[in-house]
Scaffold this active site. Structure first.
Site, mmCIF file in Angstrom:
data_model
loop_
_atom_site.group_PDB
_atom_site.id
_atom_site.type_symbol
_atom_site.label_atom_id
_atom_site.label_comp_id
_atom_site.label_asym_id
_atom_site.label_seq_id
_atom_site.Cartn_x
_atom_site.Cartn_y
_atom_site.Cartn_z
ATOM 1 N N HIS A 42 0.898 58.213 -4.700
ATOM 2 C CA HIS A 42 0.636 59.592 -5.117
ATOM 3 C C HIS A 42 1.663 60.595 -4.583
ATOM 4 O O HIS A 42 1.977 61.575 -5.237
ATOM 5 C CB HIS A 42 -0.781 60.013 -4.712
ATOM 6 C CG HIS A 42 -1.011 60.084 -3.237
ATOM 7 N ND1 HIS A 42 -1.095 58.965 -2.438
ATOM 8 C CD2 HIS A 42 -1.167 61.144 -2.410
ATOM 9 C CE1 HIS A 42 -1.308 59.321 -1.184
ATOM 10 N NE2 HIS A 42 -1.352 60.634 -1.131
ATOM 11 N N ASP A 43 2.190 60.351 -3.405
ATOM 12 C CA ASP A 43 3.153 61.309 -2.809
ATOM 13 C C ASP A 43 4.578 60.766 -2.825
ATOM 14 O O ASP A 43 5.409 61.189 -2.021
ATOM 15 C CB ASP A 43 2.749 61.636 -1.369
ATOM 16 C CG ASP A 43 1.754 62.797 -1.298
ATOM 17 O OD1 ASP A 43 1.708 63.602 -2.250
ATOM 18 O OD2 ASP A 43 1.024 62.895 -0.290
ATOM 19 N N LYS A 84 7.691 63.003 -2.449
ATOM 20 C CA LYS A 84 8.103 63.605 -1.168
ATOM 21 C C LYS A 84 9.349 62.937 -0.594
ATOM 22 O O LYS A 84 9.946 63.450 0.359
ATOM 23 C CB LYS A 84 6.964 63.498 -0.153
ATOM 24 C CG LYS A 84 5.811 64.454 -0.419
ATOM 25 C CD LYS A 84 4.744 64.357 0.666
ATOM 26 C CE LYS A 84 3.596 65.336 0.423
ATOM 27 N NZ LYS A 84 2.544 65.224 1.459
ATOM 28 N N HIS A 115 7.414 68.145 -5.468
ATOM 29 C CA HIS A 115 7.290 66.681 -5.286
ATOM 30 C C HIS A 115 6.453 65.997 -6.377
ATOM 31 O O HIS A 115 6.725 64.835 -6.702
ATOM 32 C CB HIS A 115 6.783 66.334 -3.877
ATOM 33 C CG HIS A 115 5.310 66.449 -3.680
ATOM 34 N ND1 HIS A 115 4.707 67.605 -3.239
ATOM 35 C CD2 HIS A 115 4.297 65.542 -3.833
ATOM 36 C CE1 HIS A 115 3.399 67.415 -3.130
ATOM 37 N NE2 HIS A 115 3.121 66.169 -3.486
ATOM 38 N N HIS A 165 -1.966 64.874 -9.147
ATOM 39 C CA HIS A 165 -2.961 64.848 -8.072
ATOM 40 C C HIS A 165 -3.087 66.171 -7.332
ATOM 41 O O HIS A 165 -4.013 66.358 -6.530
ATOM 42 C CB HIS A 165 -2.656 63.707 -7.082
ATOM 43 C CG HIS A 165 -1.489 63.945 -6.182
ATOM 44 N ND1 HIS A 165 -0.185 63.887 -6.614
ATOM 45 C CD2 HIS A 165 -1.424 64.237 -4.852
ATOM 46 C CE1 HIS A 165 0.633 64.118 -5.603
ATOM 47 N NE2 HIS A 165 -0.094 64.335 -4.517
ATOM 48 N N HIS A 166 -2.181 67.142 -7.583
ATOM 49 C CA HIS A 166 -2.326 68.482 -6.994
ATOM 50 C C HIS A 166 -2.848 69.503 -7.999
ATOM 51 O O HIS A 166 -2.906 70.701 -7.695
ATOM 52 C CB HIS A 166 -0.999 68.961 -6.403
ATOM 53 C CG HIS A 166 -0.710 68.367 -5.052
ATOM 54 N ND1 HIS A 166 -1.504 68.583 -3.951
ATOM 55 C CD2 HIS A 166 0.293 67.551 -4.638
ATOM 56 C CE1 HIS A 166 -1.012 67.938 -2.907
ATOM 57 N NE2 HIS A 166 0.086 67.290 -3.299
ATOM 58 N N ASP A 210 -7.905 61.991 -1.258
ATOM 59 C CA ASP A 210 -6.829 62.533 -0.434
ATOM 60 C C ASP A 210 -7.339 63.652 0.470
ATOM 61 O O ASP A 210 -7.051 63.692 1.674
ATOM 62 C CB ASP A 210 -5.710 63.044 -1.340
ATOM 63 C CG ASP A 210 -4.412 63.282 -0.574
ATOM 64 O OD1 ASP A 210 -4.252 62.711 0.519
ATOM 65 O OD2 ASP A 210 -3.557 64.035 -1.084
#
Length: 500
Positions: free
Chosen positions: A360-361, A364, A389, A415-416, A444
Site C-alpha cells: 500500500h505504501d 514512499k 506517494h 488507500h488515502h 492501516d
C-alpha cells in the site's frame, strides 16, 4: 485399482413366489421342485395365500424371478388383479408370471395372455412333475436372459453417466487455482463419483527423515476424521509412503500419488468395499487427468507463495525506510484478510487482498528522506510532496496483468481516499473507492493507532475503538469499522502473533 472391486459372491437361489389359497398346492410345488437347479442355482420359495399377501411380498422383494399365480382366491379375479398391478402399478416388467387355475372357464387363456401380460397359462391338472419342471425351466431361462440384457443396459448407462460425472468433475476441478480449493474440490468430486461419505487428501510436507503426524499436511477432508490422524491411519500412511504403493486396508484405501514437484500426495478413501469395477475404472480416468492438474497447481502455488514473500519483503523495506515497525505489513495483511472474509468477499479475492496489502505504501520509496523522516509536523509544501506517494505507487505497479499486482496498484492509489470524499489524490467518495482500499484504510489506521511510532505511543484499545467509531462514515467505511470491532478478539490475536 482393480483390487477395489469385491470378490464375486456365491449366487443366491432363484426366488419363486407361490400365490395360491390352497396350502396343498404350495406343499406339492415345493416338494416337486426341491432338487431343481439352473446355472447351479436352486430355488427359494416365498408363499402368499391371497392377492393382498402377494402384493406385500412383491413390494418387499425386488428380485422375484417367477410367480406361480392362482386366478381365483379371495375373489374370482384376484390373480388377474395381481398380474395387472405387477405390470402397471409396480412397474415390474421382469418377473415371469405363470397363471395357474383350477377353473379354466373363469379366465379364458387367450384373453388373459393378451390383456394381462402373462407369460404362461396352465391348468392345475396339467401341471404334473415333468410339466412343472419344464415350465419352471422355461420361465427362469427367460428371466435370466432378460436380466442379462437389463444388466448390460444398466452397465452402459452407468458408465455413460459416470463419464459425464468425470467430465463435469474435471471441468470443475481444473478451474481451481488455489491449492486448498483444488484439494477440497477434488475430494468433493471423488466422493460424488464413488458415492462415499469419508475422504481425505494429504501431502508430504517434511523431509523423509521426519516421522509421525507432523510429516503430513492435510489439504482437505470430508467426513468425521477428527482433528488429528488416528494411529491406525497414520501407520497406513507411513506404509504407503515407505513402500510408494497404494493399498486397501479393510474398507480404507490409501492411495500414493507421486508428482513432479517431489511432494507425494496421499488419498484416503473410507468405505470402499462396495466399489464396483466401473467406479474403479472411472476413478482411474479421473485421477489420470487430475495428476497433471495437481502438478500445475503445486507449481502455481509455489509461484504465488514466492510472489507473496517478495511483496512482504519489499513492504518491509518501504516501512523500515520510513521508520515503521517491521511487522506492520504482516499485521496489515492478516487484518485485511480477516475483514475481507467477514464481509463475505470470495476466498480468491480475500487471498489477493492479503497478498497485495503490504504494497500500500510502495510509493514512499520515491519520497525524499527530508520529508519522509521529518520528526515534526510537515509544512504545506512538504505535505504536498508526501501526498504524491499514492500516485507514485500507481505508476510503479500499473500495467501488470497479474491479479495481485493489479490489486496492489488500486490499493496504493486509493488507500488515502476518505469515505466522505475529503481524501487524496482523487477525492473519491463512498463506494466509488475500491473495497480493497477501504479495507486497507481501516486496517492501516487501526495498526498505526494501536502500535507505537517514533512520534507517538501506542493507544489503549478502548481509545482506538472510540476513535474508529468517531471517524466511521467520515474517514473510514463504517461497514469495515464495525466488522473490525466485532472481530476485535481475532484482531488482537494477530497483534500478539506479530508483535513489534
Amino acid at each position: 485399482m482393480s483390487f477395489l472391486s469385491p470378490a464375486t459372491p456365491k449366487l443366491a437361489p432363484w426366488k419363486v413366489l407361490l400365490v395360491d389359497d390352497e396350502p396343498d398346492i404350495h406343499d406339492i410345488t415345493r416338494l416337486t421342485l426341491n432338487r431343481f437347479r439352473l446355472d447351479g442355482r436352486g430355488l427359494t420359495f416365498l408363499h402368499a395365500y391371497s392377492g393382498a399377501e402377494a402384493k406385500e411380498i412383491l413390494m418387499r422383494e425386488k428380485d422375484v424371478a417367477l410367480v406361480f399365480l392362482d386366478v381365483v382366491m379371495e375373489r374370482e379375479d384376484s390373480g388377474l388383479e395381481v398380474a395387472r398391478w405387477m405390470r402397471q402399478d409396480l412397474d415390474n416388467q421382469f418377473s415371469r408370471i405363470v397363471l395357474r387355475t383350477g377353473q379354466p372357464g373363469q379366465a379364458p387363456e387367450e384373453r388373459v395372455i393378451v390383456d394381462y401380460d402373462i407369460n404362461d397359462y396352465k391348468e392345475k391338472t396339467e401341471l404334473d412333475r415333468t410339466k412343472l419342471f419344464t415350465t419352471t425351466f422355461a420361465a427362469l431361462r427367460a428371466y435370466r436372459d432378460i436380466m442379462k440384457v437389463e444388466d448390460a443396459r444398466r452397465v452402459q448407462l452407468s458408465y455413460r453417466e459416470g463419464l459425464e460425472r468425470v467430465l463435469a468433475a474435471s471441468s470443475h476441478i481444473f478451474k481451481q487455482r488455489n491449492l486448498k480449493d483444488f484439494a477440497s474440490g477434488l475430494l468433493q468430486q471423488v466422493v460424488a463419483l464413488l458415492r462415499l461419505e469419508q475422504s481425505m487428501l494429504l501431502r508430504l510436507k517434511g523431509a523423509s527423515m521426519i516421522s509421525g503426524e507432523s510429516q503430513y499436511e492435510v489439504l482437505a477432508k470430508i467426513g468425521e476424521f477428527g482433528d488429528g490422524i488416528d494411529p491406525a491411519l497414520l501407520a497406513q500412511l507411513d506404509e504407503a509412503r515407505h513402500n510408494r504403493i497404494s493399498k486397501l486396508h479393510g474398507d480404507t484405501y490409501v492411495g500414493y500419488f507421486p508428482n513432479n514437484s517431489g511432494k507425494a500426495s496421499l488419498l484416503v478413501l473410507q468405505g470402499v468395499e462396495e466399489i464396483s469395477e466401473i467406479d474403479a475404472q472411472l476413478l482411474e480416468v479421473f485421477c489420470s487427468g487430475v495428476a497433471i492438474a495437481f502438478d500445475n497447481i503445486l507449481l502455481n502455488q509455489e509461484i504465488t507463495d514466492t510472489q507473496a514473500e517478495l511483496i512482504l519483503r519489499l513492504g518491509d523495506v518501504v516501512e523500515s525506510r520510513s521508520n515503521e515497525a517491521g511487522n506492520h505489513v504482516r499485521r496489515m495483511a492478516q487484518v485485511c484478510h480477516l475483514l475481507a472474509q467477514a464481509s463475505g468477499l470470495p476466498e480468491d479475492e480475500t487471498a489477493i487482498l492479503m497478498h497485495a496489502a503490504p504494497m500500500h505504501d510502495i510509493g514512499k520509496i520515491a519520497t525524499p528522506d527530508a520529508v519522509l523522516l521529518k520528526p515534526g509536523r510537515l509544512s504545506p509544501e512538504e505535505w504536498e510532496v508526501m501526498k504524491q506517494h499514492p500516485t507514485v505507487g500507481l505508476q510503479i505497479l500499473d500495467g501488470s496483468s497479474r491479479p495481485i499486482l493489479k490489486a496492489a496498484a488500486v490499493i496504493a492509489y486509493q488507500h488515502h481516499e476518505k469515505y466522505d470524499g475529503s481524501g487524496y489524490p482523487q477525492g473519491l467518495k463512498g463506494e466509488d473507492i475500491h473495497p480493497y482500499a477501504r479495507i486497507v484504510a481501516v486496517a492501516d489506521v487501526f495498526d498505526a493507532l494501536s502500535h507505537a511510532r517514533v512520534y507517538k505511543d501506542a493507544w489503549p484499545i478502548g481509545q482506538v475503538t472510540g476513535y474508529l467509531r468517531e471517524v466511521a462514515g467520515q474517514h473510514l467505511d463504517p461497514v469495515y469499522v464495525d466488522l473490525l470491532i466485532k472481530n476485535m478478539d481475532k484482531v488482537m490475536e494477530i497483534n500478539r502473533q506479530w508483535p513489534d
